[in-house]
Design a protein around this motif. Structure first.
Motif, PDB file in Angstrom:
ATOM      1  N   VAL A   1     -83.589 -79.389  -7.169  1.00 14.11           N
ATOM      2  CA  VAL A   1     -83.755 -80.172  -5.833  1.00 14.11           C
ATOM      3  C   VAL A   1     -84.713 -81.195  -6.271  1.00 14.11           C
ATOM      4  O   VAL A   1     -85.196 -81.865  -5.185  1.00 14.11           O
ATOM      5  CB  VAL A   1     -84.271 -79.044  -4.790  1.00 14.11           C
ATOM      6  CG1 VAL A   1     -83.237 -77.909  -4.495  1.00 14.11           C
ATOM      7  CG2 VAL A   1     -85.533 -78.301  -5.314  1.00 14.11           C
ATOM      8  N   GLY A   2     -85.220 -81.287  -7.430  1.00  4.13           N
ATOM      9  CA  GLY A   2     -86.430 -82.393  -7.533  1.00  4.13           C
ATOM     10  C   GLY A   2     -86.804 -82.445  -9.105  1.00  4.13           C
ATOM     11  O   GLY A   2     -86.325 -81.501  -9.911  1.00  4.13           O
ATOM     12  N   GLY A   3     -88.028 -83.045  -9.310  1.00  2.41           N
ATOM     13  CA  GLY A   3     -88.521 -83.125 -10.512  1.00  2.41           C
ATOM     14  C   GLY A   3     -89.974 -82.879 -10.386  1.00  2.41           C
ATOM     15  O   GLY A   3     -90.666 -83.119  -9.363  1.00  2.41           O
ATOM     16  N   TRP A   4     -90.702 -82.731 -11.678  1.00  2.79           N
ATOM     17  CA  TRP A   4     -92.121 -82.384 -11.469  1.00  2.79           C
ATOM     18  C   TRP A   4     -92.810 -83.157 -12.703  1.00  2.79           C
ATOM     19  O   TRP A   4     -92.344 -83.391 -13.674  1.00  2.79           O
ATOM     20  CB  TRP A   4     -92.620 -81.162 -11.223  1.00  2.79           C
ATOM     21  CG  TRP A   4     -92.237 -79.988 -12.817  1.00  2.79           C
ATOM     22  CD1 TRP A   4     -91.091 -79.489 -12.890  1.00  2.79           C
ATOM     23  CD2 TRP A   4     -93.255 -80.051 -13.775  1.00  2.79           C
ATOM     24  NE1 TRP A   4     -91.065 -78.949 -14.107  1.00  2.79           N
ATOM     25  CE2 TRP A   4     -92.506 -79.211 -14.498  1.00  2.79           C
ATOM     26  CE3 TRP A   4     -94.273 -80.428 -14.152  1.00  2.79           C
ATOM     27  CZ2 TRP A   4     -92.908 -78.749 -15.763  1.00  2.79           C
ATOM     28  CZ3 TRP A   4     -94.866 -79.862 -15.252  1.00  2.79           C
ATOM     29  CH2 TRP A   4     -94.241 -79.058 -15.978  1.00  2.79           C
TER      30      TRP A   4
ATOM     31  N   PRO B   1     -79.554 -89.538 -12.445  1.00  4.18           N
ATOM     32  CA  PRO B   1     -80.280 -90.650 -13.157  1.00  4.18           C
ATOM     33  C   PRO B   1     -81.804 -90.441 -13.361  1.00  4.18           C
ATOM     34  O   PRO B   1     -82.478 -90.957 -14.195  1.00  4.18           O
ATOM     35  CB  PRO B   1     -79.574 -91.778 -12.433  1.00  4.18           C
ATOM     36  CG  PRO B   1     -78.529 -91.479 -11.767  1.00  4.18           C
ATOM     37  CD  PRO B   1     -78.666 -90.027 -11.738  1.00  4.18           C
ATOM     38  N   ALA B   2     -82.260 -89.854 -12.467  1.00  2.00           N
ATOM     39  CA  ALA B   2     -83.664 -89.742 -12.295  1.00  2.00           C
ATOM     40  C   ALA B   2     -84.209 -88.701 -13.140  1.00  2.00           C
ATOM     41  O   ALA B   2     -85.511 -88.644 -13.495  1.00  2.00           O
ATOM     42  CB  ALA B   2     -84.403 -89.668 -10.761  1.00  2.00           C
ATOM     43  N   LEU B   3     -83.482 -87.478 -13.448  1.00  2.00           N
ATOM     44  CA  LEU B   3     -83.780 -86.389 -14.187  1.00  2.00           C
ATOM     45  C   LEU B   3     -83.608 -86.303 -15.636  1.00  2.00           C
ATOM     46  O   LEU B   3     -84.009 -85.366 -16.284  1.00  2.00           O
ATOM     47  CB  LEU B   3     -83.341 -85.105 -13.364  1.00  2.00           C
ATOM     48  CG  LEU B   3     -83.880 -85.072 -11.917  1.00  2.00           C
ATOM     49  CD1 LEU B   3     -82.935 -83.957 -11.132  1.00  2.00           C
ATOM     50  CD2 LEU B   3     -85.460 -84.774 -11.898  1.00  2.00           C
ATOM     51  N   PHE B   4     -82.762 -87.233 -16.235  1.00  2.46           N
ATOM     52  CA  PHE B   4     -82.265 -87.155 -17.361  1.00  2.46           C
ATOM     53  C   PHE B   4     -82.918 -88.651 -18.286  1.00  2.46           C
ATOM     54  O   PHE B   4     -82.779 -89.504 -17.572  1.00  2.46           O
ATOM     55  CB  PHE B   4     -80.701 -86.949 -17.701  1.00  2.46           C
ATOM     56  CG  PHE B   4     -80.435 -85.752 -17.228  1.00  2.46           C
ATOM     57  CD1 PHE B   4     -80.017 -84.848 -18.387  1.00  2.46           C
ATOM     58  CD2 PHE B   4     -80.207 -85.187 -15.910  1.00  2.46           C
ATOM     59  CE1 PHE B   4     -79.306 -83.621 -18.016  1.00  2.46           C
ATOM     60  CE2 PHE B   4     -79.865 -83.729 -15.794  1.00  2.46           C
ATOM     61  CZ  PHE B   4     -79.407 -83.086 -16.670  1.00  2.46           C
ATOM     62  N   ASP B   5     -82.879 -88.357 -19.387  1.00  2.90           N
ATOM     63  CA  ASP B   5     -83.398 -89.575 -20.145  1.00  2.90           C
ATOM     64  C   ASP B   5     -81.822 -90.257 -20.742  1.00  2.90           C
ATOM     65  O   ASP B   5     -80.758 -89.641 -20.389  1.00  2.90           O
ATOM     66  CB  ASP B   5     -84.185 -89.549 -21.263  1.00  2.90           C
ATOM     67  CG  ASP B   5     -83.529 -88.707 -22.624  1.00  2.90           C
ATOM     68  OD1 ASP B   5     -82.155 -88.378 -22.560  1.00  2.90           O
ATOM     69  OD2 ASP B   5     -84.314 -88.352 -23.321  1.00  2.90           O
ATOM     70  N   TYR B   6     -81.911 -91.496 -21.440  1.00  8.22           N
ATOM     71  CA  TYR B   6     -80.768 -92.203 -21.494  1.00  8.22           C
ATOM     72  C   TYR B   6     -79.877 -91.303 -22.802  1.00  8.22           C
ATOM     73  O   TYR B   6     -78.738 -91.539 -22.634  1.00  8.22           O
ATOM     74  CB  TYR B   6     -81.178 -93.552 -22.305  1.00  8.22           C
ATOM     75  CG  TYR B   6     -81.915 -93.413 -23.779  1.00  8.22           C
ATOM     76  CD1 TYR B   6     -81.209 -93.372 -24.708  1.00  8.22           C
ATOM     77  CD2 TYR B   6     -83.212 -93.281 -23.883  1.00  8.22           C
ATOM     78  CE1 TYR B   6     -81.578 -93.264 -26.095  1.00  8.22           C
ATOM     79  CE2 TYR B   6     -83.728 -92.925 -25.142  1.00  8.22           C
ATOM     80  CZ  TYR B   6     -83.002 -93.041 -26.179  1.00  8.22           C
ATOM     81  OH  TYR B   6     -83.440 -92.863 -27.435  1.00  8.22           O
TER      82      TYR B   6
ATOM     83  N   GLY C   1     -79.354 -88.106 -22.540  1.00  6.64           N
ATOM     84  CA  GLY C   1     -78.780 -86.851 -21.993  1.00  6.64           C
ATOM     85  C   GLY C   1     -79.739 -85.578 -21.933  1.00  6.64           C
ATOM     86  O   GLY C   1     -79.439 -84.468 -21.642  1.00  6.64           O
ATOM     87  N   ASN C   2     -81.033 -85.904 -22.303  1.00  5.00           N
ATOM     88  CA  ASN C   2     -82.075 -84.976 -22.290  1.00  5.00           C
ATOM     89  C   ASN C   2     -82.545 -84.569 -20.933  1.00  5.00           C
ATOM     90  O   ASN C   2     -83.156 -85.614 -20.376  1.00  5.00           O
ATOM     91  CB  ASN C   2     -83.082 -85.150 -23.204  1.00  5.00           C
ATOM     92  CG  ASN C   2     -82.675 -85.414 -24.698  1.00  5.00           C
ATOM     93  OD1 ASN C   2     -81.998 -84.532 -25.401  1.00  5.00           O
ATOM     94  ND2 ASN C   2     -83.071 -86.417 -25.216  1.00  5.00           N
ATOM     95  N   ILE C   3     -82.529 -83.464 -20.512  1.00  6.97           N
ATOM     96  CA  ILE C   3     -83.172 -83.164 -19.055  1.00  6.97           C
ATOM     97  C   ILE C   3     -84.757 -83.218 -18.977  1.00  6.97           C
ATOM     98  O   ILE C   3     -85.428 -82.545 -20.170  1.00  6.97           O
ATOM     99  CB  ILE C   3     -82.611 -81.753 -18.464  1.00  6.97           C
ATOM    100  CG1 ILE C   3     -82.746 -81.857 -16.974  1.00  6.97           C
ATOM    101  CG2 ILE C   3     -83.191 -80.741 -19.149  1.00  6.97           C
ATOM    102  CD1 ILE C   3     -81.917 -80.720 -16.103  1.00  6.97           C
ATOM    103  N   GLY C   4     -85.337 -83.782 -18.122  1.00  5.85           N
ATOM    104  CA  GLY C   4     -86.769 -83.620 -17.883  1.00  5.85           C
ATOM    105  C   GLY C   4     -87.244 -82.593 -17.486  1.00  5.85           C
ATOM    106  O   GLY C   4     -86.515 -81.494 -16.945  1.00  5.85           O
ATOM    107  N   PRO C   5     -88.547 -82.553 -16.738  1.00  4.51           N
ATOM    108  CA  PRO C   5     -89.055 -81.611 -15.903  1.00  4.51           C
ATOM    109  C   PRO C   5     -88.368 -81.380 -14.545  1.00  4.51           C
ATOM    110  O   PRO C   5     -88.289 -82.351 -13.862  1.00  4.51           O
ATOM    111  CB  PRO C   5     -90.583 -81.608 -15.912  1.00  4.51           C
ATOM    112  CG  PRO C   5     -90.987 -82.671 -16.985  1.00  4.51           C
ATOM    113  CD  PRO C   5     -89.526 -83.514 -16.986  1.00  4.51           C
ATOM    114  N   THR C   6     -87.865 -80.157 -14.277  1.00  7.51           N
ATOM    115  CA  THR C   6     -87.229 -80.080 -13.129  1.00  7.51           C
ATOM    116  C   THR C   6     -87.666 -78.989 -11.871  1.00  7.51           C
ATOM    117  O   THR C   6     -88.418 -77.699 -12.373  1.00  7.51           O
ATOM    118  CB  THR C   6     -85.730 -79.565 -13.177  1.00  7.51           C
ATOM    119  OG1 THR C   6     -85.781 -78.434 -14.243  1.00  7.51           O
ATOM    120  CG2 THR C   6     -85.030 -80.781 -14.029  1.00  7.51           C
TER     121      THR C   6
END
Length: 391
Positions: A334-337, A314-319, A321-326
């Motif tokens: 292990v996280g996001g940036w 939930p923290a790493l993808f938008d509504y 289903g696009n993945i954000g910076p990881t």
């Protein structure tokens, strides 16, 4: 499930990411085309993604090296292709991507535009469209690389307005320039060239080019499937269908042409790898990576459970289903940036990967900051964690 099938462990799947996706330092690519080929294609919906995805996989070279590949050597090209999405692929692979995916999109785009022209009722038809396209190409030949606005200024037909959905709730008046340009690009008669502004800009100039050499569609799909299995296998039929956007029939025919092997996974399921690709994958050296939003390594499968704890999704993808910076450590997210307005690269590691990981991630963040320099990166598709980090 037969116990005689070769077992590919979760650790080995992660080893493959380090080596085959060229993310471990010893596996990094010498050229931008090699970096793109390692994952079949780089997502290009967000202009910065192409550069940052290439950066993570390159042994050396700054943004200028990627610009050279895109706009001078043209060893990397953007194509509207898989899943009706913009990708950047090597010039070597482009004819196969074109035949396997882009051709069908171009046919659909043309049919849709002609339908809108007919429903508009101004007498605009296929002949009018052909003249408008020819005029746009002539303008590019005369004026050289041009933005959409510059093409519209040079070609009166591109300033034409039509009404879409006449008499319906969604009725709207729209210009044809964007649609004609999109159609020319889908047909391979123009391509995106150097944008206005920096490498993070999506305001591309367009240049006249020749369509890609014809490849039989079935042959092209088989080649894409073969390369995809090497990069993303073990993977499933459903993964390939999601990644390509092909019909299930086309997916199955492509896989049959490749003749993949079946393997067991640690979760009890089965998946496919390329022919002869069942040997254990040696572990690369420990590696950390900061990958951009929409990076292929995060978006290669419909099921990403082997490298992503579902609790972090939930923290790493938008509504959508696009993945954000990881942030990655040895093949696991292990996280996001994010990058703040002052240029600082910041990250959060909810997975708590340990001191060695944090030291490696700190070093990789410094490498990223030096590479980006004065540029500022705001992902097109923003995720909850990215927004929190820059707040």
């Amino acid at each position: 499930m037969s116990p005689s099938l070769p077992l590919v462990t979760t650790a080995e799947r992660r080893h493959r990411l380090g080596r085959r996706h060229r993310l471990a330092p010893s596996a990094r690519a010498a050229t931008v085309a090699e970096a793109a080929d390692s994952v079949v294609a780089l997502h290009a919906t967000d202009a910065a993604t192409v550069f940052l995805s290439a950066r993570a996989r390159l042994a050396e070279g700054g943004p200028g090296l990627v610009e050279q590949a895109l706009y001078e050597d043209v060893s990397l090209v953007r194509l509207l292709s898989m899943r009706n999405t913009l990708f950047a692929v090597s010039a070597e692979l482009a004819p196969y991507v074109d035949a396997s995916s882009a051709r069908a999109i171009a046919v659909k785009e043309r049919r849709t535009l002609l339908k809108h022209l007919d429903e508009d009722g101004q007498g605009l038809d296929a002949q009018w469209l052909a003249r408008a396209e020819a005029a746009a190409l002539d303008a590019l030949d005369v004026h050289g690389p041009s933005t959409g606005s510059q093409l519209s200024a040079a070609v009166p037909a591109l300033r034409q307005k039509i009404t879409v959905g006449r008499g319906k709730k969604y009725e709207t008046e729209t210009g044809v320039a964007t649609r004609v340009i999109r159609l020319l690009a889908a047909d391979g008669r123009i391509r995106r060239s150097r944008p206005r502004g920096s490498w993070t800009s999506s305001q591309y100039r367009w240049v006249h080019t020749e369509p890609w050499p014809a490849v039989p569609a079935a042959e092209a799909r088989a080649e894409i499937a073969r390369r995809w299995l090497h990069a993303y296998g073990p993977a499933t039929e459903a993964d390939l269908k999601w990644w390509t956007g092909w019909t299930l029939t086309d997916v199955r025919k492509a896989l049959a042409a490749v003749d993949p092997e079946q393997v067991r996974l640690e979760d009890g399921g089965t998946a496919l790898v390329g022919p002869g690709d069942t040997a254990p994958e040696p572990a690369p050296e420990p590696w950390a990576a900061l990958l951009p939003g929409l990076d292929p390594t995060g978006m290669g499968w419909a099921d990403r459970g082997f490298h992503l704890d579902p609790a972090h999704r939930p923290a790493l993808f938008d509504y959508a289903g696009n993945i954000g910076p990881t942030v990655w450590w040895n093949g696991e997210i292990v996280g996001g940036w994010a990058q703040r307005s002052d240029g600082e690269i910041v990250w959060r590691l909810p997975a708590g990967p340990g001191r060695a990981a944090e030291e490696a991630i700190t070093a990789e963040a410094a490498r990223l900051a030096a590479w980006v320099g004065e540029a500022r990166i705001t992902p097109r598709f923003r995720t909850p964690l990215e927004r929190e980090l820059v707040a």
